[in-house]
Design an enzyme around this catalytic site. Structure first.
Site, PDB file in Angstrom:
ATOM      1  N   HIS A  40       0.822  -1.208   0.000  1.00 60.64           N
ATOM      2  CA  HIS A  40       0.000   0.000   0.000  1.00 60.64           C
ATOM      3  C   HIS A  40       0.860   1.266   0.000  1.00 60.64           C
ATOM      4  O   HIS A  40       0.343   2.355  -0.233  1.00 60.64           O
ATOM      5  CB  HIS A  40      -0.888  -0.021   1.243  1.00 60.64           C
ATOM      6  CG  HIS A  40      -2.302   0.432   1.019  1.00 60.64           C
ATOM      7  ND1 HIS A  40      -2.921   0.468  -0.216  1.00 60.64           N
ATOM      8  CD2 HIS A  40      -3.238   0.872   1.905  1.00 60.64           C
ATOM      9  CE1 HIS A  40      -4.162   0.888  -0.078  1.00 60.64           C
ATOM     10  NE2 HIS A  40      -4.379   1.157   1.192  1.00 60.64           N
ATOM     11  N   ASN A  93      -6.702   6.673   4.217  1.00 53.60           N
ATOM     12  CA  ASN A  93      -8.112   6.997   4.022  1.00 53.60           C
ATOM     13  C   ASN A  93      -8.439   8.453   4.315  1.00 53.60           C
ATOM     14  O   ASN A  93      -9.578   8.885   4.125  1.00 53.60           O
ATOM     15  CB  ASN A  93      -8.987   6.087   4.888  1.00 53.60           C
ATOM     16  CG  ASN A  93      -8.645   6.149   6.351  1.00 53.60           C
ATOM     17  OD1 ASN A  93      -7.480   5.967   6.731  1.00 53.60           O
ATOM     18  ND2 ASN A  93      -9.628   6.426   7.189  1.00 53.60           N
ATOM     19  N   ASP A 118      -0.969   2.283  -5.348  1.00 53.14           N
ATOM     20  CA  ASP A 118      -1.027   0.863  -5.661  1.00 53.14           C
ATOM     21  C   ASP A 118      -2.359   0.535  -6.321  1.00 53.14           C
ATOM     22  O   ASP A 118      -3.372   1.182  -6.053  1.00 53.14           O
ATOM     23  CB  ASP A 118      -0.845   0.034  -4.385  1.00 53.14           C
ATOM     24  CG  ASP A 118      -1.896   0.355  -3.330  1.00 53.14           C
ATOM     25  OD1 ASP A 118      -1.992   1.528  -2.921  1.00 53.14           O
ATOM     26  OD2 ASP A 118      -2.632  -0.558  -2.921  1.00 53.14           O
ATOM     27  N   ASN A 139      -8.956   3.628  -1.004  1.00 52.54           N
ATOM     28  CA  ASN A 139      -9.386   4.619  -0.024  1.00 52.54           C
ATOM     29  C   ASN A 139      -8.642   5.942  -0.119  1.00 52.54           C
ATOM     30  O   ASN A 139      -9.176   6.988   0.228  1.00 52.54           O
ATOM     31  CB  ASN A 139      -9.264   4.049   1.391  1.00 52.54           C
ATOM     32  CG  ASN A 139     -10.367   3.058   1.708  1.00 52.54           C
ATOM     33  OD1 ASN A 139     -11.433   3.089   1.110  1.00 52.54           O
ATOM     34  ND2 ASN A 139     -10.105   2.163   2.648  1.00 52.54           N
TER      35      ASN A 139
END
Length: 212
Positions: A40, A93, A118, A139
């Protein structure tokens, strides 16, 4: 991994950018050493390499929960482009808040913002450059789009799908595998090249060269 809240939706005005306005290149990831090698966080990895290339070190951003490096990309002289490299220090997020704060502080047109992130739905190491579009469940993009609309550039860095029945959240928050790490430096280098091509040569030529 929660959705961002509290930001006003804006519709980007697709006007001719100020030729002196910088590009804002945002690597998406999660802050802290525990996340540093996660799939991520590949956006942070590309941003770190770009910072090395411009000869800068990340420092705390003015009026934003982020780290930034200011520099120039491209050949020396008038053909180079001013850039602000950024890593939001919120969690993924909540990326939209820091990005909007940086956009406003540096007076960056939305169409000169690039999110590096990603992407599950393309193979590992594959790149895709695009302008606008949906968030595909990511997110970080979801938070950015909620904060300022969808009309920014994206560099999608493929990480592939999780194996077997592994949950997506578990997969993206795990480090790259040993086999993946053998090629990771090459793919990160190529992603940084793609960002430079986008900024200096435009989207169409960069897509032709790097959308494999």
């Amino acid at each position: 991994m929660r959705a961002a809240s509290g930001f006003r939706m804006e519709t980007a005005a697709m006007t001719t950018p100020d030729p002196n306005a910088p590009w804002l290149i945002v690597g998406l990831g999660n802050p802290g050493p525990g996340y540093a090698a996660n799939r991520h966080n590949v956006g942070f990895m590309v941003a770190d390499l770009l910072a090395e290339r411009v000869g800068g070190a990340f420092k705390r951003a003015p009026k934003a929960q982020a780290q930034v490096v200011e520099g120039r990309i491209g050949p020396p002289g008038p053909a180079s482009r001013r850039v602000v490299l950024a890593k939001p220090m919120s969690f993924m997020n909540l990326s939209g808040g820091p990005v909007v704060a940086l956009r406003d502080f540096y007076k960056v047109p939305t169409e000169r913002i690039v999110a590096i992130h990603d992407e599950l739905d393309i193979d590992y190491g594959t790149l895709r450059l695009k302008l606008g579009g949906g968030d595909n469940g990511h997110n970080g993009l979801k938070s950015m789009t909620k904060a300022m609309g969808p009309d920014y550039h994206r560099l999608r860095f493929g990480i592939g799908r999780p194996p077997g029945r592994m949950q997506v959240a578990d997969f993206v928050l795990k480090d790259f595998s040993g086999a993946e790490r053998k090629e990771l430096d090459y793919f990160v280098d190529r992603a940084a090249d793609a960002v430079e091509a986008l900024v200096t040569e435009g989207l169409e030529r960069a897509q032709s060269a790097y959308n494999s």
